[in-house]
Scaffold this motif. Structure first.
Motif, PDB file in Angstrom:
ATOM      1  N   ASP A  16      -5.535  -2.766   6.938  1.00 10.92           N
ATOM      2  CA  ASP A  16      -4.686  -2.011   5.999  1.00 10.92           C
ATOM      3  C   ASP A  16      -4.766  -0.537   6.363  1.00 10.92           C
ATOM      4  O   ASP A  16      -3.749   0.167   6.404  1.00 10.92           O
ATOM      5  N   VAL A  38      -1.684   1.788   5.008  1.00 11.76           N
ATOM      6  CA  VAL A  38      -1.563   1.449   3.588  1.00 11.76           C
ATOM      7  C   VAL A  38      -2.350   2.528   2.828  1.00 11.76           C
ATOM      8  O   VAL A  38      -3.495   2.831   3.179  1.00 11.76           O
ATOM      9  N   THR A  39      -1.734   3.137   1.841  1.00 11.52           N
ATOM     10  CA  THR A  39      -2.384   4.263   1.146  1.00 11.52           C
ATOM     11  C   THR A  39      -3.514   3.765   0.246  1.00 11.52           C
ATOM     12  O   THR A  39      -3.579   2.578  -0.091  1.00 11.52           O
ATOM     13  N   THR A  79      -3.020  -6.507   2.519  1.00 14.55           N
ATOM     14  CA  THR A  79      -1.634  -6.332   2.081  1.00 14.55           C
ATOM     15  C   THR A  79      -0.731  -7.284   2.871  1.00 14.55           C
ATOM     16  O   THR A  79      -0.933  -7.470   4.067  1.00 14.55           O
ATOM     17  N   TYR A  85     -10.915   4.186   3.367  1.00 17.31           N
ATOM     18  CA  TYR A  85     -10.871   3.875   1.926  1.00 17.31           C
ATOM     19  C   TYR A  85     -12.173   4.242   1.211  1.00 17.31           C
ATOM     20  O   TYR A  85     -12.648   3.505   0.327  1.00 17.31           O
ATOM     21  N   GLU A 106      -4.326  -1.336  -5.533  1.00 20.20           N
ATOM     22  CA  GLU A 106      -3.400  -2.187  -6.288  1.00 20.20           C
ATOM     23  C   GLU A 106      -3.364  -3.617  -5.704  1.00 20.20           C
ATOM     24  O   GLU A 106      -3.482  -4.605  -6.432  1.00 20.20           O
ATOM     25  N   VAL A 107      -3.228  -3.692  -4.386  1.00 19.24           N
ATOM     26  CA  VAL A 107      -3.164  -5.005  -3.721  1.00 19.24           C
ATOM     27  C   VAL A 107      -4.482  -5.765  -3.921  1.00 19.24           C
ATOM     28  O   VAL A 107      -4.486  -6.971  -4.216  1.00 19.24           O
ATOM     29  N   SER A 128      -3.977   4.189  -2.928  1.00 25.16           N
ATOM     30  CA  SER A 128      -3.554   3.607  -4.212  1.00 25.16           C
ATOM     31  C   SER A 128      -2.883   2.247  -4.006  1.00 25.16           C
ATOM     32  O   SER A 128      -3.070   1.322  -4.803  1.00 25.16           O
ATOM     33  N   GLN A 129      -2.135   2.109  -2.894  1.00 29.80           N
ATOM     34  CA  GLN A 129      -1.539   0.787  -2.606  1.00 29.80           C
ATOM     35  C   GLN A 129      -2.646  -0.248  -2.358  1.00 29.80           C
ATOM     36  O   GLN A 129      -2.570  -1.378  -2.844  1.00 29.80           O
ATOM     37  N   PHE A 130      -3.654   0.176  -1.627  1.00 30.13           N
ATOM     38  CA  PHE A 130      -4.742  -0.758  -1.292  1.00 30.13           C
ATOM     39  C   PHE A 130      -5.472  -1.221  -2.551  1.00 30.13           C
ATOM     40  O   PHE A 130      -5.740  -2.413  -2.727  1.00 30.13           O
TER      41      PHE A 130
END
Ligand code: NAG
Ligand code: NAG
Ligand code: NAG
Ligand code: NAG
Ligand code: NAG
Length: 365
Positions: free
Chosen positions: A246, A251-252, A191, A295, A258-259, A254-256
């Motif tokens: 991350d 970094v959540t 990210t 993750y 997405e990135v 779902s954010q991970f």
């Protein structure tokens, strides 16, 4: 009498010049790899150059002012032998060659490979290469197998004596007799956030010439787009192991996801159909045999999303169990030198099980 001095000076200079062969950095037979700025200077651990030299007896590197002071450490390998560290600095640097070269017992051509080892202090500003009289460059033919590795400290060889030259990506490249480029930045998240001193994440920095060290550099405190056409030949296989930082930066999931999927979609504008191998984390081993994960299940999701988008050439590499307490330094849980060898062997076996085998010989012998 006085009028003869300039002539004498010229004569001596002329003799010295003819005693050595100066190869300017613009010479077309220097095979550059990794990331070089226009000075030209290296960024990112593992960047360097390869030479195929006829009649090599001595080797000097002349480096410019953008070289890391007081020195940068490079690995030097002759004829695919072990990489030996040389510390080099601005000015003239004599590279030690074995006695057989100096004595002229070694005949024919030699493959010289030189790359920066460190993820920091890794700037080699190459002005010219000075060879012995009678030496000449011949064509270096790169391997047709080209790995592009992308990662963080776990791929950059942080904490290893010879840096990236002892890290699993480099070892895999060597084992396969492949070209290999490593873009791995310790502490960086994928990210694009500030993480452990990195001003940017790898999803930004991978597309730049400079690694994130630029931010701490007074003579080059900026980044430039990397021209991927300069990667010659283009990567044939991509390997990515990222996410540890991350996770540390919260970094959540779902954010991970997405990135990461966005990053791969962007990679696909450069690497249209090459196989991409996505490592699950091997995690942070503990002395009691447990491993802290992060993750979990998300890497599968990223691969599934890409498959659903029609990208079939992306594969999950399940590294669960690849790294145990015995493979890591107790104080930072990063792989040791034998730990990296162990990882490289497991990934090599993984690739071989799927039909990718080392080349039988290097393309340039
Ligand atoms: C290179 O420099 C580093 C850092 O100063 C030092 O630790 C290392 O021993 C040197 N290696 C060689 C081969 O000179
Ligand atoms: C090579 O570099 C050394 C300094 O490290 C210098 O003494 C020597 O003159 C150089 N040789 C040539 C041929 O430039
Ligand atoms: C580089 O520039 C940034 C601003 O873009 C600044 O924050 C940073 O301190 C600079 N680094 C150095 C070493 O000057
Ligand atoms: C991440 O979250 C943990 C637990 O809530 C917290 O202790 C830590 O400070 C956070 N780290 C960052 C970088 O925000
Ligand atoms: C990865 O391997 C571990 C250990 O063999 C297994 O428990 C896990 O289910 C695997 N994960 C995936 C996504 O295949």
């Amino acid at each position: 009498m006085l009028s003869h001095f300039p002539l004498l000076g010229l004569l001596i200079l002329g003799t010295m010049a003819s005693a050595s062969v100066v190869i300017p950095h613009t010479h077309p037979l220097i095979y550059f790899h990794g990331r070089w700025d226009s000075s030209p200077g290296t960024w990112w651990a593992g960047s360097g150059f390869k030479l195929h030299v006829n009649n090599l007896k001595s080797l000097n590197l002349t480096l410019g002012p953008h070289t890391t002071a007081p020195l940068t450490s490079v690995g030097v390998s002759l004829d695919y032998g072990e990489f030996i560290t040389a510390n080099i600095s601005e000015g003239a640097n004599a590279i030690d060659l074995p006695e057989s070269f100096i004595a002229g017992e070694k005949t024919g051509t030699t493959v010289v490979r030189i790359n920066v080892e460190g993820w920091q202090n890794n700037r080699m500003n190459l002005e010219s290469i000075v060879l012995n009289e009678g030496a000449s460059l011949v064509q270096y033919i790169p391997s047709d197998l080209v790995f592009q590795f992308i990662g963080d400290s776990l791929s950059a060889g942080q904490f290893l004596p010879k840096g990236v030259d002892q890290a699993w990506p480099f070892l895999v490249g060597e084992a396969f007799k492949a070209e290999h480029v490593v873009n791995a930045q310790p502490g960086a998240a994928l990210t694009d956030i500030v993480s452990y001193g990195n001003e940017h994440g790898v999803s930004f920095q991978f597309f730049r010439t400079e690694d994130t060290g630029y931010f701490y550099t007074t003579d080059h405190n900026f980044t430039t787009p990397w021209n991927f056409a300069r990667d010659k030949p283009a990567a044939t296989h991509l390997v990515i192991h990222i996410g540890a930082n991350d996770a540390s930066q919260n970094v959540t999931d779902s954010q991970f996801v997405e990135v990461y999927t966005t990053f791969i979609a962007r990679l696909r504008t450069i690497y249209l159909g090459q196989p991409i191998f996505l490592f699950t984390p091997w995690g942070w081993p503990n002395p009691d045999g447990t491993v802290n994960q992060y993750y979990e299940g998300q890497y599968e999701k990223i691969v599934d999303l890409r498959h659903a988008a029609g990208d079939e050439n992306i594969f999950l590499v399940n590294t669960t169990g690849w790294v145990g307490w015995d493979d890591v330094f107790p104080d930072n849980q990063h792989p040791t030198v034998p730990g990296h060898v162990h990882i490289a062997e497991q990934f090599q076996a993984w690739l071989e099980n799927r039909g990718l085998h080392p080349r039988e010989r290097w393309a340039t012998q």
